[in-house]
Scaffold this motif. Structure first.
Motif, PDB file in Angstrom:
ATOM      1  N   ASP A 218     -57.932 -57.257 -63.379  1.00 48.15           N
ATOM      2  CA  ASP A 218     -57.019 -56.016 -63.629  1.00 48.15           C
ATOM      3  C   ASP A 218     -58.017 -54.896 -63.753  1.00 48.15           C
ATOM      4  O   ASP A 218     -57.550 -53.721 -63.628  1.00 48.15           O
ATOM      5  N   ASN A 219     -59.189 -54.992 -64.568  1.00 55.67           N
ATOM      6  CA  ASN A 219     -60.002 -53.971 -64.754  1.00 55.67           C
ATOM      7  C   ASN A 219     -61.376 -53.823 -63.922  1.00 55.67           C
ATOM      8  O   ASN A 219     -62.008 -52.865 -64.165  1.00 55.67           O
ATOM      9  N   LEU A 220     -61.735 -55.004 -63.411  1.00 52.41           N
ATOM     10  CA  LEU A 220     -62.948 -55.005 -62.812  1.00 52.41           C
ATOM     11  C   LEU A 220     -63.212 -53.834 -61.471  1.00 52.41           C
ATOM     12  O   LEU A 220     -64.129 -53.120 -61.617  1.00 52.41           O
ATOM     13  N   ALA A 221     -62.191 -53.439 -60.754  1.00 55.66           N
ATOM     14  CA  ALA A 221     -62.260 -52.777 -59.537  1.00 55.66           C
ATOM     15  C   ALA A 221     -62.334 -51.306 -60.004  1.00 55.66           C
ATOM     16  O   ALA A 221     -63.300 -50.323 -59.764  1.00 55.66           O
ATOM     17  N   ASP A 222     -61.661 -51.029 -61.186  1.00 58.45           N
ATOM     18  CA  ASP A 222     -61.727 -49.588 -61.899  1.00 58.45           C
ATOM     19  C   ASP A 222     -63.289 -49.468 -62.379  1.00 58.45           C
ATOM     20  O   ASP A 222     -63.755 -48.270 -62.486  1.00 58.45           O
ATOM     21  N   GLN A 260     -64.492 -55.948 -53.505  1.00 57.53           N
ATOM     22  CA  GLN A 260     -64.281 -54.987 -52.207  1.00 57.53           C
ATOM     23  C   GLN A 260     -63.451 -54.053 -52.361  1.00 57.53           C
ATOM     24  O   GLN A 260     -63.679 -53.024 -51.766  1.00 57.53           O
ATOM     25  N   LYS A 261     -62.428 -54.038 -53.188  1.00 59.80           N
ATOM     26  CA  LYS A 261     -61.537 -53.006 -53.347  1.00 59.80           C
ATOM     27  C   LYS A 261     -62.336 -51.696 -53.989  1.00 59.80           C
ATOM     28  O   LYS A 261     -62.032 -50.661 -53.801  1.00 59.80           O
ATOM     29  N   ALA A 262     -63.158 -52.131 -54.667  1.00 61.77           N
ATOM     30  CA  ALA A 262     -63.938 -50.926 -55.605  1.00 61.77           C
ATOM     31  C   ALA A 262     -64.642 -50.355 -54.589  1.00 61.77           C
ATOM     32  O   ALA A 262     -65.027 -48.864 -54.929  1.00 61.77           O
ATOM     33  N   TYR A 263     -65.069 -50.868 -53.463  1.00 59.03           N
ATOM     34  CA  TYR A 263     -66.180 -50.134 -52.730  1.00 59.03           C
ATOM     35  C   TYR A 263     -65.316 -49.812 -51.384  1.00 59.03           C
ATOM     36  O   TYR A 263     -66.019 -48.931 -50.563  1.00 59.03           O
ATOM     37  N   ALA A 264     -64.012 -49.937 -51.193  1.00 58.00           N
ATOM     38  CA  ALA A 264     -63.116 -49.656 -50.323  1.00 58.00           C
ATOM     39  C   ALA A 264     -63.295 -48.251 -49.865  1.00 58.00           C
ATOM     40  O   ALA A 264     -63.208 -47.219 -50.937  1.00 58.00           O
TER      41      ALA A 264
END
Length: 264
Positions: A218-222, A260-264
């Motif tokens: 839940d919190n990793l990408a943010d 991957q979502k964090a760097y999209a």
């Protein structure tokens, strides 16, 4: 030459400099230790996570052996050396307790110094500077002389990064519990900004940046979206808990999707 060292680029891995995922297998050992049957297997857990795309394995062998035991630490070192030479092995712990014995014998890719007391429930604070400098300096130097990268477990305190650099450590691992506990609340932005400033301060003095503690799907990408230059996250409790429901393979893939979502 350190026989375990993988290329540094593996830690800031090949997928365009994205953050690497290191799986902490302590909680697999904790469950195994409740019986005398040898299951679940720490080695099989590590292999399943690596096959699914994890870039590293982390262990935190405590003096009371309530999680991974000495044999686990050695067995994992042999597994990685033999079958996964490109994978990073990170051993965490307090260098004034039992940690340096593993460093001297196994020479892992990375050692993370954590200021835990022997009976501490879980890691809950970072090193304090300048107070801890004198006792850490010879231990940092010894590990590096053995070819081992040194990371220090640190609170999100920007002004402490200059002390870490002066000490000669290679990286910091940002203790992320305060971020995790405020994620989704009104304080999230304020707390996250402190991590952003700390990472910027670390990068400015030439330190690498790792992160860990209570990071999850839940919190990793943010976190990664807001904090610059994170090379590696070490995730154990949440990842192993997810694996109980999803299995190791799908869980690791889910965490890689978060990255991957964090760097999209």
């Amino acid at each position: 030459m350190n026989p375990l060292i993988a290329p540094e680029s593996n830690a800031h891995h090949a997928a365009g400099g994205r953050c690497a995922l290191s799986v902490n297998v302590n909680k697999v050992a904790l469950l195994r230790n409740t019986r005398h049957l040898g299951i679940p297997s720490v080695l099989r857990a590590a292999e399943a996570c690596l096959l699914a795309g994890a870039q590293g394995i982390t262990v935190h062998p405590r003096p009371d052996a309530r999680h991974v035991r000495t044999q686990d630490v050695h067995d994992l070192a042999e597994l990685l050396r033999r079958d996964w030479p490109q994978v990073e092995y990170n051993i965490e712990g307090n260098p004034t307790q039992n940690l340096m014995d593993y460093v001297r014998e196994l020479r892992p890719h990375q050692v993370t110094f954590v200021p835990d007391s022997e009976d501490q429930f879980t890691s809950d604070h970072g090193w304090q500077f300048p107070a801890d400098m004198a006792r850490l300096k010879p231990l940092v130097a010894e590990a590096q002389a053995l070819g081992v990268r040194v990371s220090l477990f640190m609170d999100p305190t920007p002004e402490a990064m200059a002390y870490v650099a002066e000490l000669g450590a290679d990286r910091v691992e940002l203790y992320t519990e305060t971020y995790a506990s405020t994620h989704g609340t009104a304080r999230q932005a304020e707390v996250l900004a402190g991590f952003t400033r700390t990472a910027q301060a670390a990068l400015a003095v030439g330190l690498g940046v790792n992160a860990g503690h209570d990071l999850n799907r839940d919190n990793l990408a943010d976190f990664l979206r807001a904090v610059p230059g994170v090379q590696e996250v070490s995730i154990g409790h949440a990842l192993i808990a997810d694996a109980l429901e999803l299995g190791y393979t799908e869980t690791v893939r889910e965490y890689q999707r978060c990255i991957q979502k964090a760097y999209a």
